[in-house]
Design a protein around this motif. Structure first.
Motif, PDB file in Angstrom:
ATOM      1  N   SER A  63       0.823  -1.204   0.000  1.00 35.25           N
ATOM      2  CA  SER A  63       0.000   0.000   0.000  1.00 35.25           C
ATOM      3  C   SER A  63       0.862   1.260   0.000  1.00 35.25           C
ATOM      4  CB  SER A  63      -0.961   0.008   1.185  1.00 35.25           C
ATOM      5  OG  SER A  63      -0.266   0.242   2.384  1.00 35.25           O
ATOM      6  N   VAL A  64       2.022   1.181   0.643  1.00 36.60           N
ATOM      7  CA  VAL A  64       2.938   2.322   0.662  1.00 36.60           C
ATOM      8  C   VAL A  64       3.608   2.479  -0.697  1.00 36.60           C
ATOM      9  CG1 VAL A  64       5.077   3.198   1.660  1.00 36.60           C
ATOM     10  CG2 VAL A  64       3.321   2.250   3.140  1.00 36.60           C
ATOM     11  N   LEU A  65       4.025   1.365  -1.288  1.00 36.39           N
ATOM     12  CA  LEU A  65       4.742   1.382  -2.566  1.00 36.39           C
ATOM     13  C   LEU A  65       3.820   0.915  -3.696  1.00 36.39           C
ATOM     14  CD1 LEU A  65       8.035  -0.190  -1.255  1.00 36.39           C
ATOM     15  CD2 LEU A  65       7.667   2.195  -1.876  1.00 36.39           C
ATOM     16  N   ARG A  66       2.642   1.505  -3.796  1.00 33.74           N
ATOM     17  CA  ARG A  66       1.658   0.998  -4.747  1.00 33.74           C
ATOM     18  C   ARG A  66       2.056   1.196  -6.203  1.00 33.74           C
ATOM     19  NH1 ARG A  66      -0.474   4.713  -1.712  1.00 33.74           N
ATOM     20  NH2 ARG A  66      -0.793   6.786  -2.521  1.00 33.74           N
ATOM     21  N   TRP A  67       2.723   2.286  -6.559  1.00 34.37           N
ATOM     22  CA  TRP A  67       3.088   2.490  -7.964  1.00 34.37           C
ATOM     23  C   TRP A  67       4.148   1.523  -8.439  1.00 34.37           C
ATOM     24  CZ3 TRP A  67       0.003   4.205 -11.310  1.00 34.37           C
ATOM     25  CH2 TRP A  67      -0.978   5.115 -10.958  1.00 34.37           C
ATOM     26  N   PRO A  68       5.183   1.230  -7.672  1.00 35.33           N
ATOM     27  CA  PRO A  68       6.092   0.169  -8.125  1.00 35.33           C
ATOM     28  C   PRO A  68       5.389  -1.181  -8.284  1.00 35.33           C
ATOM     29  CG  PRO A  68       7.185   1.501  -6.480  1.00 35.33           C
ATOM     30  CD  PRO A  68       5.756   1.950  -6.521  1.00 35.33           C
ATOM     31  N   VAL A  69       4.418  -1.468  -7.420  1.00 30.88           N
ATOM     32  CA  VAL A  69       3.673  -2.723  -7.530  1.00 30.88           C
ATOM     33  C   VAL A  69       2.822  -2.717  -8.793  1.00 30.88           C
ATOM     34  CG1 VAL A  69       1.878  -4.143  -6.452  1.00 30.88           C
ATOM     35  CG2 VAL A  69       3.680  -3.148  -5.051  1.00 30.88           C
ATOM     36  N   ILE A  70       2.189  -1.596  -9.107  1.00 26.77           N
ATOM     37  CA  ILE A  70       1.374  -1.490 -10.325  1.00 26.77           C
ATOM     38  C   ILE A  70       2.241  -1.669 -11.555  1.00 26.77           C
ATOM     39  CG2 ILE A  70       0.046   0.138 -11.728  1.00 26.77           C
ATOM     40  CD1 ILE A  70      -1.109   1.203  -9.046  1.00 26.77           C
ATOM     41  N   TYR A  71       3.389  -1.003 -11.595  1.00 26.03           N
ATOM     42  CA  TYR A  71       4.287  -1.141 -12.743  1.00 26.03           C
ATOM     43  C   TYR A  71       4.836  -2.559 -12.858  1.00 26.03           C
ATOM     44  CZ  TYR A  71       4.156   3.846 -13.685  1.00 26.03           C
ATOM     45  OH  TYR A  71       3.751   5.108 -13.996  1.00 26.03           O
ATOM     46  N   LEU A  72       5.114  -3.212 -11.736  1.00 28.57           N
ATOM     47  CA  LEU A  72       5.565  -4.597 -11.766  1.00 28.57           C
ATOM     48  C   LEU A  72       4.471  -5.500 -12.339  1.00 28.57           C
ATOM     49  CD1 LEU A  72       7.641  -6.813 -11.016  1.00 28.57           C
ATOM     50  CD2 LEU A  72       6.490  -6.936  -8.794  1.00 28.57           C
ATOM     51  N   GLY A  73       3.236  -5.286 -11.939  1.00 25.34           N
ATOM     52  CA  GLY A  73       2.126  -6.073 -12.474  1.00 25.34           C
ATOM     53  C   GLY A  73       1.954  -5.874 -13.968  1.00 25.34           C
ATOM     54  N   TRP A  75       4.341  -5.018 -16.077  1.00 24.52           N
ATOM     55  CA  TRP A  75       5.489  -5.636 -16.726  1.00 24.52           C
ATOM     56  C   TRP A  75       5.311  -7.153 -16.820  1.00 24.52           C
ATOM     57  CZ3 TRP A  75       9.306  -8.986 -14.828  1.00 24.52           C
ATOM     58  CH2 TRP A  75      10.394  -9.157 -15.660  1.00 24.52           C
ATOM     59  N   VAL A  76       4.813  -7.760 -15.727  1.00 27.52           N
ATOM     60  CA  VAL A  76       4.600  -9.209 -15.714  1.00 27.52           C
ATOM     61  C   VAL A  76       3.529  -9.595 -16.732  1.00 27.52           C
ATOM     62  CG1 VAL A  76       3.705 -11.131 -14.306  1.00 27.52           C
ATOM     63  CG2 VAL A  76       5.403  -9.556 -13.360  1.00 27.52           C
ATOM     64  N   ARG A  77       2.439  -8.830 -16.803  1.00 29.67           N
ATOM     65  CA  ARG A  77       1.405  -9.120 -17.789  1.00 29.67           C
ATOM     66  C   ARG A  77       1.925  -8.983 -19.220  1.00 29.67           C
ATOM     67  NH1 ARG A  77      -2.710  -5.244 -16.483  1.00 29.67           N
ATOM     68  NH2 ARG A  77      -2.150  -5.166 -14.317  1.00 29.67           N
ATOM     69  N   ARG A  78       2.758  -7.972 -19.447  1.00 31.94           N
ATOM     70  CA  ARG A  78       3.308  -7.770 -20.782  1.00 31.94           C
ATOM     71  C   ARG A  78       4.244  -8.914 -21.162  1.00 31.94           C
ATOM     72  NH1 ARG A  78       4.871  -2.847 -19.972  1.00 31.94           N
ATOM     73  NH2 ARG A  78       7.019  -3.334 -19.463  1.00 31.94           N
ATOM     74  N   LYS A  79       5.062  -9.366 -20.213  1.00 31.40           N
ATOM     75  CA  LYS A  79       5.984 -10.477 -20.478  1.00 31.40           C
ATOM     76  C   LYS A  79       5.236 -11.799 -20.646  1.00 31.40           C
ATOM     77  CE  LYS A  79       9.899  -8.418 -20.468  1.00 31.40           C
ATOM     78  NZ  LYS A  79      10.740  -8.356 -21.648  1.00 31.40           N
TER      79      LYS A  79
END
Length: 82
Positions: A63-73, A75-79
């Motif tokens: 919840s604190v680092l939500r934008w890195p988590v969103i970008y990671l998600g 990236w994983v979906r794209r890969k």
């Protein structure tokens, strides 16, 4: 309360204070530092406490680092080709 939970609360407090200070790079350097400190801290919380406490710590960190988590998600979906 054990040392891992105290360190987790200090990490959460520090993360919230750092989020309040203006930044030229949208807080990404701070996020990298918090991730670098948070991952070993999360392992420590999982090691010393029940699993549900570790999962709550994981959710708090996400919840604190939500934008890195969103970008990671994204990236994983794209890969994965989804």
């Amino acid at each position: 309360m054990n040392g891992s939970l105290i360190a987790l609360f200090v990490w959460l407090l520090t993360a919230n204070v750092l989020a309040m200070i203006p930044s030229k790079d949208n807080h990404w350097r701070r996020a990298y530092g918090l991730i670098g400190l948070g991952v070993p801290l999360l392992v420590w919380v999982f090691w010393e406490n029940p699993v549900w406490v570790g999962l709550l710590a994981l959710l708090a960190g996400m919840s604190v680092l939500r934008w890195p988590v969103i970008y990671l998600g994204r990236w994983v979906r794209r890969k994965a080709g989804l």
